[in-house]
Write a protein that holds these residues in place. Structure first.
Motif, PDB file in Angstrom:
ATOM      1  N   SER A 246       0.844  -1.190   0.000  1.00 27.05           N
ATOM      2  CA  SER A 246       0.000   0.000   0.000  1.00 27.05           C
ATOM      3  C   SER A 246       0.879   1.239   0.000  1.00 27.05           C
ATOM      4  O   SER A 246       2.083   1.163   0.291  1.00 27.05           O
ATOM      5  N   VAL A 248       0.824   3.652   2.109  1.00 28.36           N
ATOM      6  CA  VAL A 248       1.281   3.889   3.475  1.00 28.36           C
ATOM      7  C   VAL A 248       2.443   2.971   3.828  1.00 28.36           C
ATOM      8  O   VAL A 248       3.442   3.406   4.409  1.00 28.36           O
ATOM      9  N   ALA A 249       2.348   1.697   3.446  1.00 30.28           N
ATOM     10  CA  ALA A 249       3.406   0.738   3.768  1.00 30.28           C
ATOM     11  C   ALA A 249       4.697   1.070   3.032  1.00 30.28           C
ATOM     12  O   ALA A 249       5.789   1.002   3.615  1.00 30.28           O
ATOM     13  N   ALA A 251       5.596   4.061   1.844  1.00 25.84           N
ATOM     14  CA  ALA A 251       6.126   5.304   2.401  1.00 25.84           C
ATOM     15  C   ALA A 251       6.834   5.051   3.726  1.00 25.84           C
ATOM     16  O   ALA A 251       7.906   5.600   3.986  1.00 25.84           O
ATOM     17  N   ARG A 252       6.234   4.207   4.565  1.00 28.45           N
ATOM     18  CA  ARG A 252       6.855   3.890   5.854  1.00 28.45           C
ATOM     19  C   ARG A 252       8.205   3.206   5.646  1.00 28.45           C
ATOM     20  O   ARG A 252       9.185   3.507   6.326  1.00 28.45           O
ATOM     21  N   HIS A 257       6.680  10.541   4.671  1.00 25.46           N
ATOM     22  CA  HIS A 257       5.253  10.676   4.895  1.00 25.46           C
ATOM     23  C   HIS A 257       4.538  10.356   3.582  1.00 25.46           C
ATOM     24  O   HIS A 257       5.019  10.726   2.499  1.00 25.46           O
ATOM     25  N   PRO A 258       3.397   9.664   3.620  1.00 22.66           N
ATOM     26  CA  PRO A 258       2.695   9.323   2.370  1.00 22.66           C
ATOM     27  C   PRO A 258       2.425  10.515   1.470  1.00 22.66           C
ATOM     28  O   PRO A 258       2.550  10.412   0.244  1.00 22.66           O
ATOM     29  N   ARG A 259       2.071  11.669   2.052  1.00 24.52           N
ATOM     30  CA  ARG A 259       1.794  12.845   1.211  1.00 24.52           C
ATOM     31  C   ARG A 259       3.058  13.332   0.512  1.00 24.52           C
ATOM     32  O   ARG A 259       3.000  13.795  -0.631  1.00 24.52           O
ATOM     33  N   GLN A 262       3.719  10.951  -2.336  1.00 26.84           N
ATOM     34  CA  GLN A 262       2.785  11.234  -3.432  1.00 26.84           C
ATOM     35  C   GLN A 262       3.232  12.455  -4.227  1.00 26.84           C
ATOM     36  O   GLN A 262       3.192  12.461  -5.458  1.00 26.84           O
TER      37      GLN A 262
END
Length: 358
Positions: A246, A248-249, A251-252, A257-259, A262
C-alpha cells in the motif's frame, strides 16, 4: 530501502575531515560510501549514510559546527545545475522559487518554500525523512548553503533578520553568529531564514538569461525523482509478495510521509497507483510462465477477488489470465480460441526476450 541524495552532498567533505585530522576514506567506507562518489553529481547515495558521515565526523573530530563548516566550503556549488538558476534568475524571489521547484533533482526528501509575512519574507528548509540521525547537522549545512546563495544575490554583507531552527543548539553560539551574522533561535517550529520583504524584488546582477534557459531546459529534460520512482517500484514489488503493498506501507519503508511520497511521484510524472499497476502487470507476466493457478496469481498480485485480476489482465494483455498462462507456457491455441485484443488495443505480442513487455 532509503531515500537518496546526489553525491554532491559530500563535496569537499574529504578535505574538511583531513584538515581536522581525520581519515575521510575510512569514515565514508564505514558507512558504505565509496570515497570516489563524494562530490559526484551523477551518483546517488543513501541519504541516511550521507548524514551519518557528516554527523560522525562532527562527533569523532570534536567539531560540533561541522555541517556549517562544510556549507562554507561547498557554497552553492553543492547545488549543481540548480546553482545556475540562483545566479541567473531575474529576481531574488524568482531564484528562491526556482530552487523550491528543482531541489528534488538533488535531494528528493528535501524541500524549500517562500512565505510572505507582513514584515518579512521567510525562506524555509526541511528534510522530510523521519527519525534521521544527525538531522541537525544536515539542517545547519542546508541553511549555511542558503546563506551563501543569499549573500551572492544580495551582497556579501547581507545579514538575515532572523534565523530559526527546529533542533536544540549543538555548537557554541559564536559559531552560529559567524555563519549567519545574527542571533539564531533554537527549538522553533520551522527551519528558516527571514529576509526584508523588499529584498525579494532585487534583480540579480550579471544574470545571463541564456544560461538560465539552458539550466531550466536541462532540469526539465531529465526525469525528476527517477531514483525515488525506482525505489517505489522495487519496494512495491517486495511488499506485494507479502500482500502488503500500500502507499502507506511503501512510504513507511522509505521513511517518508505518504503525502510527501505522493508529491515526489507526481513531480516525476507518475503516481503510486500507476507504479503498482505496472508492477502487477510485470509480475503477472512472470508468474503466468510458472503454471501457477490463476487464484494463486491473483493473491500474489494483491487482489482479493480473482475477477479483479481477470479485468486487469484483459486491460494489460487483451486476454484472460488462462489464455495468458497458456501463451506464456508455450501451449499452442487454435485460431478459434485465440483471444481477441481489448477494444482499441493492439494484438498482445510475446516479447523476444524473457523480460516483460513494456
Amino acid at each position: 530501502m532509503t531515500s537518496l541524495i546526489r553525491g554532491l552532498a559530500l563535496l569537499d567533505v574529504a578535505e574538511l575531515v583531513a584538515d581536522l585530522g581525520g581519515d575521510p576514506d575510512a569514515l565514508m567506507r564505514s558507512h558504505g560510501i565509496d570515497p570516489a562518489a563524494a562530490g559526484d553529481y551523477n551518483t546517488f547515495l543513501p541519504y541516511p549514510s550521507v548524514a551519518a558521515v557528516i554527523g560522525d565526523a562532527a562527533e569523532e573530530l570534536h567539531c560540533p559546527d561541522f555541517g556549517m563548516r562544510l556549507a562554507r566550503r561547498q557554497g552553492i556549488r553543492m547545488l549543481g545545475p540548480v546553482a545556475v538558476i540562483i545566479r541567473n534568475a531575474e529576481t531574488v524571489e524568482a531564484a528562491i522559487e526556482g530552487v523550491s521547484r528543482c531541489l528534488h533533482h538533488l535531494a528528493p526528501p528535501d524541500s524549500t518554500a517562500l512565505i510572505r509575512e507582513p514584515q518579512a519574507a521567510v525562506f524555509t528548509y526541511s528534510t522530510n525523512l523521519r527519525r534521521l540521525a544527525h538531522h541537525d547537522q544536515m539542517i545547519e549545512k542546508g541553511l549555511g548553503i542558503a546563506m551563501d546563495a543569499f549573500q551572492l544575490m544580495l551582497g556579501e554583507n547581507f545579514v538575515p533578520l532572523r534565523v530559526t531552527v527546529q533542533h536544540r543548539r549543538i555548537a557554541p553560539m559564536q559559531n552560529y553568529r559567524e555563519m549567519f551574522g545574527c542571533h539564531v533561535e533554537f527549538e522553533r517550529e520551522v527551519n528558516s531564514v527571514h529576509l526584508p520583504l523588499h529584498s525579494l524584488n532585487q534583480p540579480i546582477r550579471g544574470r545571463d538569461a541564456a544560461a538560465l534557459a539552458l539550466a531550466e531546459n536541462y532540469l526539465v529534460g531529465i526525469r525528476p525523482d527517477l531514483a525515488v520512482a525506482d525505489h517505489v517500484r522495487d519496494m512495491t514489488r517486495r511488499l506485494l509478495v507479502v500482500n502488503h503493498a500500500s502507499l502507506v506501507a511503501v512510504a513507511r519503508a522509505m521513511s517518508l510521509h505518504p503525502r510527501v511520497l505522493q508529491r515526489r511521484l507526481a513531480e516525476s510524472g507518475t503516481s503510486f497507483e500507476e507504479i503498482l499497476d505496472d508492477v502487477r502487470r510485470d509480475m503477472a507476466w512472470d508468474l503466468s510462465a510458472t503454471g501457477m493457478q490463476i487464484s494463486q496469481i491473483a493473491t500474489m498480485l494483491g487482489y482479493s477477488e480473482t475477477s479483479s485480476y481477470t479485468r486487469a489482465c484483459r486491460r494489460w494483455y487483451g486476454e484472460s489470465p488462462r489464455q495468458l498462462r497458456a501463451r506464456r507456457r508455450g501451449a499452442p491455441e487454435s485460431a478459434s480460441t485465440r483471444p481477441s485484443p481489448a477494444r482499441g488495443a493492439a494484438w498482445p505480442t510475446p516479447p523476444t526476450s524473457p523480460s516483460p513487455p513494456s
